[in-house]
Design an enzyme around this catalytic site. Structure first.
Site, mmCIF file in Angstrom:
data_model
loop_
_atom_site.group_PDB
_atom_site.id
_atom_site.type_symbol
_atom_site.label_atom_id
_atom_site.label_comp_id
_atom_site.label_asym_id
_atom_site.label_seq_id
_atom_site.Cartn_x
_atom_site.Cartn_y
_atom_site.Cartn_z
ATOM 1 N N ASP A 23 10.670 -6.847 -8.357
ATOM 2 C CA ASP A 23 10.924 -7.365 -7.019
ATOM 3 C C ASP A 23 12.317 -6.914 -6.565
ATOM 4 O OD1 ASP A 23 9.619 -10.015 -5.301
ATOM 5 O OD2 ASP A 23 11.650 -9.333 -4.808
ATOM 6 N N HIS B 93 -0.555 -10.328 -4.421
ATOM 7 C CA HIS B 93 0.396 -10.023 -5.494
ATOM 8 C C HIS B 93 0.755 -11.303 -6.233
ATOM 9 C CE1 HIS B 93 2.734 -10.979 -1.881
ATOM 10 N NE2 HIS B 93 3.651 -11.503 -2.681
ATOM 11 N N CYS C 220 0.846 -1.204 0.000
ATOM 12 C CA CYS C 220 0.000 0.000 0.000
ATOM 13 C C CYS C 220 0.880 1.252 0.000
ATOM 14 C CB CYS C 220 -0.948 0.005 1.196
ATOM 15 S SG CYS C 220 -2.410 -1.039 0.953
ATOM 16 N N THR D 160 5.086 -13.355 2.492
ATOM 17 C CA THR D 160 5.660 -12.440 3.496
ATOM 18 C C THR D 160 4.987 -11.082 3.484
ATOM 19 O OG1 THR D 160 7.368 -11.773 1.930
ATOM 20 C CG2 THR D 160 7.913 -13.570 3.447
ATOM 21 N N ASN E 284 1.803 -16.774 -3.594
ATOM 22 C CA ASN E 284 1.895 -17.477 -2.316
ATOM 23 C C ASN E 284 0.681 -17.087 -1.483
ATOM 24 O OD1 ASN E 284 4.444 -18.661 -2.880
ATOM 25 N ND2 ASN E 284 5.447 -16.720 -2.431
ATOM 26 N N HIS F 99 -0.548 -8.584 1.072
ATOM 27 C CA HIS F 99 -1.308 -7.773 0.106
ATOM 28 C C HIS F 99 -1.206 -8.564 -1.193
ATOM 29 C CE1 HIS F 99 -2.341 -3.570 -1.641
ATOM 30 N NE2 HIS F 99 -2.384 -4.446 -2.645
HETATM 31 P P1 5GP Z 1 5.835 -13.088 -0.986
HETATM 32 O O1 5GP Z 1 6.954 -13.759 -0.235
HETATM 33 O O2 5GP Z 1 4.900 -12.365 -0.031
HETATM 34 O O3 5GP Z 1 5.112 -13.951 -1.961
HETATM 35 O O4 5GP Z 1 6.528 -11.995 -1.882
HETATM 36 C C1 5GP Z 1 6.865 -10.733 -1.425
HETATM 37 C C2 5GP Z 1 7.926 -10.206 -2.342
HETATM 38 O O5 5GP Z 1 8.016 -8.811 -2.152
HETATM 39 C C3 5GP Z 1 9.318 -10.790 -2.076
HETATM 40 O O6 5GP Z 1 9.774 -11.457 -3.247
HETATM 41 C C4 5GP Z 1 10.161 -9.566 -1.746
HETATM 42 O O7 5GP Z 1 11.457 -9.619 -2.308
HETATM 43 C C5 5GP Z 1 9.352 -8.420 -2.294
HETATM 44 N N1 5GP Z 1 9.482 -7.168 -1.567
HETATM 45 C C6 5GP Z 1 9.372 -7.003 -0.225
HETATM 46 N N2 5GP Z 1 9.525 -5.698 0.089
HETATM 47 C C7 5GP Z 1 9.727 -5.040 -1.085
HETATM 48 C C8 5GP Z 1 9.950 -3.667 -1.397
HETATM 49 O O8 5GP Z 1 9.983 -2.775 -0.544
HETATM 50 N N3 5GP Z 1 10.107 -3.359 -2.707
HETATM 51 C C9 5GP Z 1 10.078 -4.314 -3.689
HETATM 52 N N4 5GP Z 1 10.248 -3.883 -4.943
HETATM 53 N N5 5GP Z 1 9.862 -5.616 -3.426
HETATM 54 C C10 5GP Z 1 9.698 -5.973 -2.141
HETATM 55 ZN ZN ZN Z 2 -1.826 -3.256 1.203
#
Ligand code: 5GP
Ligand code: ZN
Length: 113
Positions: free
Chosen positions: A29, A99, A6, A94, A86, A97
């Site tokens: 990412d 994605h 957000c 992690t 995920n 939100h």
């Molecule tokens: P999840 O593990 O929730 O499926 O994926 C979250 C992704 O968000 C991870 O691959 C992580 O590298 C990425 N991520 C987390 N914080 C940030 C950020 O501040 N900026 C960007 N561009 N990616 C982020």
């Molecule tokens: Zn959000």
């Protein structure tokens, strides 16, 4: 709201944007796992697929349209790409939100992730 995505959507945290429209933002990412690794994110906050409701299903069409556009814009539409969501911390989510990881630019093989 204490949500990293957000804050990225609001422009409070910088990101390398690939695509944006009224409903969706897509950005690289920060920890890429492939030469192309873009996150496609609806602007409407919903925690994940596990949290979708009648009200939030409407974001899925623009999100999928954005995935197609991002694949074309990053040149992975012809070679193929992988889309991963995920769903919940137990699956490695992690950021709570919704994605979609769009991965490509190398031979992704047949492994799960
Ligand atoms: P999840 O593990 O929730 O499926 O994926 C979250 C992704 O968000 C991870 O691959 C992580 O590298 C990425 N991520 C987390 N914080 C940030 C950020 O501040 N900026 C960007 N561009 N990616 C982020
Ligand atoms: Zn959000």
């Amino acid at each position: 709201m204490d949500c990293i995505f957000c804050k990225i959507i609001a422009g409070e945290i910088p990101s390398k944007k690939v695509y944006e429209d009224d409903d969706v933002v897509a950005f690289y990412d920060i920890h890429p796992e492939a030469p192309v690794h873009v996150l496609v994110v609806p602007k409407h906050h919903v925690e994940g697929i596990q949290d979708l409701s009648e009200e939030s299903y409407r974001v899925l069409k623009p999100v999928h349209q954005a995935i197609q556009k991002v694949a074309k814009m990053t040149g992975i539409d012809k070679t193929g790409y992988r889309v991963i969501a995920n769903c919940g911390p137990g699956a490695g989510q992690t950021v709570l939100h919704l994605h979609y990881h769009v991965l490509g630019g190398k031979d992704l093989g047949v492994k799960l992730l």
